[in-house]
Motif scaffolding. Structure first.
Motif, PDB file in Angstrom:
ATOM      1  N   MET A   1    -108.153 -57.486  -6.059  1.00  0.00           N
ATOM      2  CA  MET A   1    -108.285 -56.397  -5.083  1.00  0.00           C
ATOM      3  C   MET A   1    -108.577 -56.961  -3.696  1.00  0.00           C
ATOM      4  SD  MET A   1    -110.520 -52.988  -5.438  1.00  0.00           S
ATOM      5  CE  MET A   1    -112.069 -53.304  -4.618  1.00  0.00           C
ATOM      6  N   LYS A   2    -107.864 -56.480  -2.726  1.00  0.00           N
ATOM      7  CA  LYS A   2    -108.182 -56.805  -1.354  1.00  0.00           C
ATOM      8  C   LYS A   2    -108.908 -55.603  -0.758  1.00  0.00           C
ATOM      9  CE  LYS A   2    -106.018 -60.619  -1.973  1.00  0.00           C
ATOM     10  NZ  LYS A   2    -105.509 -60.280  -3.301  1.00  0.00           N
ATOM     11  N   CYS A   3    -109.222 -55.699   0.522  1.00  0.00           N
ATOM     12  CA  CYS A   3    -110.044 -54.648   1.135  1.00  0.00           C
ATOM     13  C   CYS A   3    -109.197 -53.453   1.520  1.00  0.00           C
ATOM     14  CB  CYS A   3    -110.739 -55.214   2.371  1.00  0.00           C
ATOM     15  SG  CYS A   3    -111.706 -56.665   1.987  1.00  0.00           S
ATOM     16  N   ARG A   4    -108.235 -53.092   0.697  1.00  0.00           N
ATOM     17  CA  ARG A   4    -107.252 -52.078   1.072  1.00  0.00           C
ATOM     18  C   ARG A   4    -107.877 -50.746   1.446  1.00  0.00           C
ATOM     19  NH1 ARG A   4    -105.083 -51.421  -5.136  1.00  0.00           N
ATOM     20  NH2 ARG A   4    -107.059 -52.022  -5.977  1.00  0.00           N
ATOM     21  N   GLY A   5    -108.993 -50.423   0.796  1.00  0.00           N
ATOM     22  CA  GLY A   5    -109.575 -49.107   1.027  1.00  0.00           C
ATOM     23  C   GLY A   5    -110.188 -48.957   2.401  1.00  0.00           C
ATOM     24  N   GLY A   6    -110.450 -50.049   3.070  1.00  0.00           N
ATOM     25  CA  GLY A   6    -111.270 -49.962   4.270  1.00  0.00           C
ATOM     26  C   GLY A   6    -110.566 -50.164   5.582  1.00  0.00           C
ATOM     27  N   GLN A   7    -109.244 -50.252   5.543  1.00  0.00           N
ATOM     28  CA  GLN A   7    -108.578 -50.604   6.791  1.00  0.00           C
ATOM     29  C   GLN A   7    -108.096 -49.373   7.522  1.00  0.00           C
ATOM     30  OE1 GLN A   7    -105.264 -53.078   5.982  1.00  0.00           O
ATOM     31  NE2 GLN A   7    -105.553 -52.820   3.813  1.00  0.00           N
ATOM     32  N   THR A  10    -105.892 -50.181  10.316  1.00  0.00           N
ATOM     33  CA  THR A  10    -104.667 -50.902  10.017  1.00  0.00           C
ATOM     34  C   THR A  10    -104.158 -50.469   8.647  1.00  0.00           C
ATOM     35  OG1 THR A  10    -105.920 -52.680   8.989  1.00  0.00           O
ATOM     36  CG2 THR A  10    -105.363 -52.941  11.285  1.00  0.00           C
ATOM     37  N   HIS A  12    -102.323 -49.821   5.329  1.00  0.00           N
ATOM     38  CA  HIS A  12    -101.367 -50.661   4.640  1.00  0.00           C
ATOM     39  C   HIS A  12    -100.266 -49.780   4.089  1.00  0.00           C
ATOM     40  CE1 HIS A  12     -99.855 -54.018   2.422  1.00  0.00           C
ATOM     41  NE2 HIS A  12     -99.718 -53.214   1.394  1.00  0.00           N
ATOM     42  N   ALA A 142     -98.551 -62.323   2.673  1.00  0.00           N
ATOM     43  CA  ALA A 142     -99.262 -61.063   2.874  1.00  0.00           C
ATOM     44  C   ALA A 142     -98.382 -60.188   3.758  1.00  0.00           C
ATOM     45  CB  ALA A 142    -100.618 -61.306   3.536  1.00  0.00           C
TER      46      ALA A 142
END
Lengths: 346, 346
Positions: A1-7, A10, A12, A142
């Motif tokens: 998991m990357k920090c996808r929920g918090g951008q 930006t 995604h 990425a």
């Protein structure tokens, strides 16, 4: 998991380039022939595993190529972006007197990129890699919302204790440079100004090609290392004035360079020579990826006018006083200040 | 020369971080102690030159860490950003059964970065590097107007033919996992929700630390390689469901995993367990950097409950049918779909 929920700034959104990382990796594997016998494990595992020849040391270099800084989307075709990104690192290996063997590509693709852009980029990387016997061994990927960002890592090898440093120059050493200087900078100016191609001279054609598809001097670097001819070596990536200053700093010496002897970009048409200052480009223009070579005085006679297909030109000498100066055609001598690009300067 | 003249959309304004590249390189050299004896030439020349031990192969891996994707400026302190960026690559070397030796850092600094950010970032990198006997050998730097982008390259070594691949799993192999899964994802959720720290249980403290400062399992990977215990190995960077799928794809096998045996993040307080789904985190949360280990059945008894200070837990087995399934506590078996992060997915 990357920090996808918090951008939140930006988001995604994904791109249409490849449906998944697995698809991208498989596509890359299909297009990656292996050349050497040393690649034990390439793309698709946690890391690459490779072999070096016995009696050799490992050369490592990484080089960033970032959209808007190292290349411009509207000027540089993707094939050229790939070629240039790899050429930078190959040139660093050449400047150690080594042989490049493997390359890793870390690619942050923009959501705005097309699949064609990515394919042409890799085509540029792989065509140059093939010519230099270099295997694509791995990397990372990425997807970013904005600018494309590339990091190229080259692993090479050099016979033990045979690497040529920047720091070995001694007073009295003779200075040579390969090829022509300022060609790449001239080519870039030409691309930016969108001059009329029909009135363009031969030099300008060379310049555009030199800028888009520079040729690293690996064979020459290896030759200098094997014959033990150079006391110090650096590639001209930031411009002669800047790279000569780097070499002198590392060696704690100075240098004197004769302006008339510097091989500039070549003959310009009358119209072109009104627009471009050849001497300024030769002194401060970068990305030529030629080699700047220090040769001990007693070995200078062994430097032929042409080595490994590349012309070599004597341009000056190293001196003990830690100043770098330029001797003008009039005989006047003036300080040569570094005029190349510096990422930290305003 | 870079393309500085042409970036109208991304004006290059410089930053107050360092006055010049030379100043930055000198600062870095001062803060970079060398540990091993193999570093012949480090920061400051065209490339790094290093030595490998005889009878060893070279492991190479590069990993991107990009602001807004791999880390968030307001959640991750710069020391953690440096630690995490290096830990990702060290974990890849661990997953080959190798020993990390050298690291290169390519850092695209944002104009908005402070010098303190850069110093703390490198402090995070260097503290972890020191603990693992890794030397900072070089890299590259650029200044960008927007997001920070980092590429970490690690070079390691592994005894010849001893690298453990993803592709060696065979039906009947037993599956083990190190440490706990889902801790890092739990820690990230905790950081995002800004929960009241005073009512936070011990597990949540561990989770935040595991997320900010993950511990690569290099000693365990080396142990498995030296004792020839693992048929296949991968690190859990994208989540168990995704990385198990990678391993099964590479090995052309399937697997069956028992939900009850998966070591989740640990005991939560009553309030916490209302907010967080431990099993979901353990199955799909990534960035734990634990090792997922396949062991031939006849060697499974040699796997101790604790190796190199890390608990190992049996979770399932490899099978010939190419499906990955999860056995629930009820005995029901259902497909386990990859639920981890994919850069190319919308």
């Amino acid at each position: 998991m990357k920090c996808r929920g918090g951008q939140s700034s930006t988001p995604h959104q994904g791109i249409d380039v490849f449906r998944s990382e697995t698809e991208f990796v498989r596509w890359l594997q299909r297009h990656t022939p292996t050349q050497g016998t040393g690649l034990r494990l390439g793309i698709g595992d946690d890391a690459a595993v490779v072999e070096l020849r016995r009696g050799h040391e490992l050369i490592l270099k990484s080089d960033l190529s970032i959209e808007g800084i190292h290349f411009l989307r509207h000027l540089h075709p993707p094939r050229s972006v790939g070629h240039r990104a790899l050429a930078r690192s190959l040139s660093d290996v050449a400047a150690m007197g080594g042989t490049p063997r493997y390359v890793l590509i870390s690619l942050a693709i923009s959501q705005k990129s097309s699949r064609d852009w990515v394919e042409q980029f890799y085509a540029g990387v792989l065509a140059l890699a093939r010519r230099f016997g270099v295997d694509l061994a791995g990397g990372d990927t990425a997807v970013v919302p904005d600018r494309i960002s590339i990091d190229v890592v080259v692993a090479g090898e050099v016979a033990s204790r045979k690497a040529i440093r920047r720091s070995g120059a001694r007073p009295g050493d003779q200075l040579f440079v390969s090829g022509r200087l300022g060609l790449s900078a001239l080519g870039l100016l030409r691309l930016k100004r969108k001059a009329n191609r029909r009135v363009q001279g031969k030099t300008m054609d060379h310049a555009v090609r030199a800028h888009l598809y520079p040729e690293p001097r690996c064979a020459l670097g290896r030759y200098l290392s094997e014959l033990n001819l150079a006391s110090a070596l650096i590639d001209v990536s930031d411009g002669l004035s800047t790279d000569l200053a780097h070499l002198c700093d590392a060696s704690r010496v100075g240098a004197r360079v004769w302006a008339e002897r510097i091989p500039g970009p070549g003959d310009l048409t009358r119209a072109e020579s009104h627009s471009f200052d050849s001497m300024n480009l030769a002194l401060h223009g970068g990305e030529d990826y030629e080699l700047l070579i220090c040769v001990p005085r007693r070995k200078a006679s062994q430097i032929a006018p042409r080595v490994c297909g590349v012309p070599l030109q004597w341009i000056g000498e190293i001196r003990g006083a830690r100043e770098v100066s330029l001797v003008l055609p009039s005989g006047e001598e003036k300080p040569l200040e570094p005029g190349g690009y510096d990422h930290f300067r305003k």
